[in-house]
Design a protein around this motif. Structure first.
Motif, mmCIF file in Angstrom:
data_model
loop_
_atom_site.group_PDB
_atom_site.id
_atom_site.type_symbol
_atom_site.label_atom_id
_atom_site.label_comp_id
_atom_site.label_asym_id
_atom_site.label_seq_id
_atom_site.Cartn_x
_atom_site.Cartn_y
_atom_site.Cartn_z
ATOM 1 N N ILE A 1 0.806 -1.222 0.000
ATOM 2 C CA ILE A 1 0.000 0.000 0.000
ATOM 3 C C ILE A 1 0.839 1.273 0.000
ATOM 4 C CG2 ILE A 1 -0.356 0.159 2.503
ATOM 5 C CD1 ILE A 1 -3.376 0.820 1.642
ATOM 6 N N SER A 2 2.029 1.219 0.614
ATOM 7 C CA SER A 2 2.855 2.433 0.631
ATOM 8 C C SER A 2 3.492 2.744 -0.719
ATOM 9 C CB SER A 2 3.932 2.339 1.693
ATOM 10 O OG SER A 2 4.186 1.050 2.088
ATOM 11 N N HIS A 3 3.404 1.805 -1.656
ATOM 12 C CA HIS A 3 4.018 2.024 -2.966
ATOM 13 C C HIS A 3 2.982 2.204 -4.078
ATOM 14 C CE1 HIS A 3 8.024 1.311 -1.432
ATOM 15 N NE2 HIS A 3 7.568 0.248 -0.810
ATOM 16 N N LEU A 4 1.702 2.337 -3.731
ATOM 17 C CA LEU A 4 0.679 2.542 -4.748
ATOM 18 C C LEU A 4 0.671 4.003 -5.183
ATOM 19 C CD1 LEU A 4 -2.267 0.450 -3.256
ATOM 20 C CD2 LEU A 4 -0.630 -0.225 -5.025
ATOM 21 N N ASP B 1 0.324 9.444 12.034
ATOM 22 C CA ASP B 1 -1.060 9.021 11.823
ATOM 23 C C ASP B 1 -1.526 9.217 10.391
ATOM 24 O OD1 ASP B 1 -1.448 8.123 14.380
ATOM 25 O OD2 ASP B 1 -2.179 10.046 15.134
ATOM 26 N N ASP B 2 -0.753 9.978 9.580
ATOM 27 C CA ASP B 2 -1.192 10.168 8.198
ATOM 28 C C ASP B 2 -0.714 9.027 7.285
ATOM 29 O OD1 ASP B 2 1.478 10.773 8.093
ATOM 30 O OD2 ASP B 2 1.231 12.679 7.025
ATOM 31 N N ASP B 3 -0.014 8.048 7.865
ATOM 32 C CA ASP B 3 0.376 6.840 7.147
ATOM 33 C C ASP B 3 -0.897 6.116 6.685
ATOM 34 O OD1 ASP B 3 1.253 4.305 6.382
ATOM 35 O OD2 ASP B 3 2.528 4.023 8.134
ATOM 36 N N LEU B 4 -0.950 5.750 5.409
ATOM 37 C CA LEU B 4 -2.132 5.057 4.887
ATOM 38 C C LEU B 4 -2.391 3.736 5.598
ATOM 39 C CD1 LEU B 4 -1.859 5.488 1.003
ATOM 40 C CD2 LEU B 4 -3.407 6.662 2.577
ATOM 41 N N GLU C 1 -4.893 2.515 10.951
ATOM 42 C CA GLU C 1 -6.288 2.076 10.827
ATOM 43 C C GLU C 1 -7.269 3.215 10.528
ATOM 44 O OE1 GLU C 1 -9.607 -0.753 13.030
ATOM 45 O OE2 GLU C 1 -7.781 -0.227 14.094
ATOM 46 N N PRO C 2 -7.156 4.389 11.183
ATOM 47 C CA PRO C 2 -8.115 5.466 10.878
ATOM 48 C C PRO C 2 -8.039 5.959 9.427
ATOM 49 C CG PRO C 2 -6.972 5.905 12.947
ATOM 50 C CD PRO C 2 -6.256 4.762 12.294
ATOM 51 N N ARG C 3 -6.883 5.813 8.798
ATOM 52 C CA ARG C 3 -6.742 6.175 7.379
ATOM 53 C C ARG C 3 -7.147 5.020 6.473
ATOM 54 N NH1 ARG C 3 -3.127 9.812 5.417
ATOM 55 N NH2 ARG C 3 -4.333 9.504 3.516
ATOM 56 N N LEU C 4 -6.771 3.810 6.873
ATOM 57 C CA LEU C 4 -6.962 2.651 6.013
ATOM 58 C C LEU C 4 -8.425 2.258 5.870
ATOM 59 C CD1 LEU C 4 -5.535 0.435 4.367
ATOM 60 C CD2 LEU C 4 -5.476 -0.948 6.465
ATOM 61 N N ALA D 1 -12.955 1.263 2.308
ATOM 62 C CA ALA D 1 -14.402 1.350 2.092
ATOM 63 C C ALA D 1 -14.725 2.077 0.789
ATOM 64 C CB ALA D 1 -15.066 2.041 3.274
ATOM 65 N N SER D 2 -13.946 3.114 0.478
ATOM 66 C CA SER D 2 -14.188 3.881 -0.755
ATOM 67 C C SER D 2 -13.897 3.051 -2.000
ATOM 68 C CB SER D 2 -13.328 5.148 -0.771
ATOM 69 O OG SER D 2 -11.961 4.832 -1.037
#
Length: 202
Positions: free
Chosen positions: A120-123, A164-167, A170-173, A178-179
């Motif tokens: 996910i960090s490389h998308l 916390d802005d790391d994708l 959990e609050p970001r992921l 869901a989207s």
């Protein structure tokens, strides 16, 4: 939305430069991969995509989990990583594809489980890319986002602070998934592993 080829080039350059030494640099990750695969409860005959498969470290435990009747596909953007996978014999455990996870050469709803180690960090376009992974996954199928160490341990290894802005937080992921048509059902972020599992909504 157009694909950002600059981002793709940066990702390819990053991994191309590290491909030959990748497995030697992280020699102790094998058990973590095997444990993560075991947690997924794969069935004999399942179709699994290892998205961003790199040198193919997940392919042997995935093959063992789905048996001879299962199908394992490993897709990666970087030719040098796929070359290392072949050199290590991991093409015996799955079919390797040079492909972008944003545009996969697979039929819709044709995959039971998507496994993504460090993905996910490389998308380049996380929401769109996760939507493409949802497209190829059958309703009720699963997505496993894995890393052999957790976010805090990885940040410490890289000499940076966890944010916390790391994708992967959990609050970001959760809303990101869901989207894109996924429902997060389990989340573990521990020193010894990171594993988030989501189900493809119908």
């Amino acid at each position: 939305m157009a694909v950002d080829h600059r981002d793709h080039t940066q990702v390819q350059e990053f991994f191309a430069a590290r491909a030959a030494d990748w497995d030697r640099k992280f020699p102790d990750d094998g058990p973590a991969y095997a444990a993560a695969v075991a947690e997924l409860g794969l069935a004999q005959g399942d179709v699994v995509l290892d998205a961003g498969c790199g040198t193919g470290r997940a392919l042997p435990p995935l093959r063992a989990a789905v048996g001879a009747k299962g199908t394992i596909l490993g897709a990666d953007l970087t030719p040098e990583m796929l070359t290392e996978a072949v050199r290590n014999g991991r093409d015996q455990d799955g079919v390797l594809l040079r492909a972008d996870v944003g545009r996969l050469p697979l039929r819709s709803a044709s995959v039971d489980v998507v496994f993504g180690a460090g993905l996910i960090s490389h998308l380049s376009q996380p929401a769109e890319n996760l939507r493409e992974l949802a497209r190829i996954t059958r309703p009720g199928g699963r997505l496993a986002l894995f890393h052999p160490i957790g976010r805090a341990a990885l940040a410490a290894r890289q000499g940076r602070q966890i944010t916390d802005d790391d994708l992967r937080a959990e609050p970001r992921l959760r809303p990101l998934l869901a989207s894109a048509g996924w429902h997060l059902v389990s989340y573990a972020d521990e020193d010894r592993r990171y594993l988030a599992v989501a189900v493809r909504e119908g």
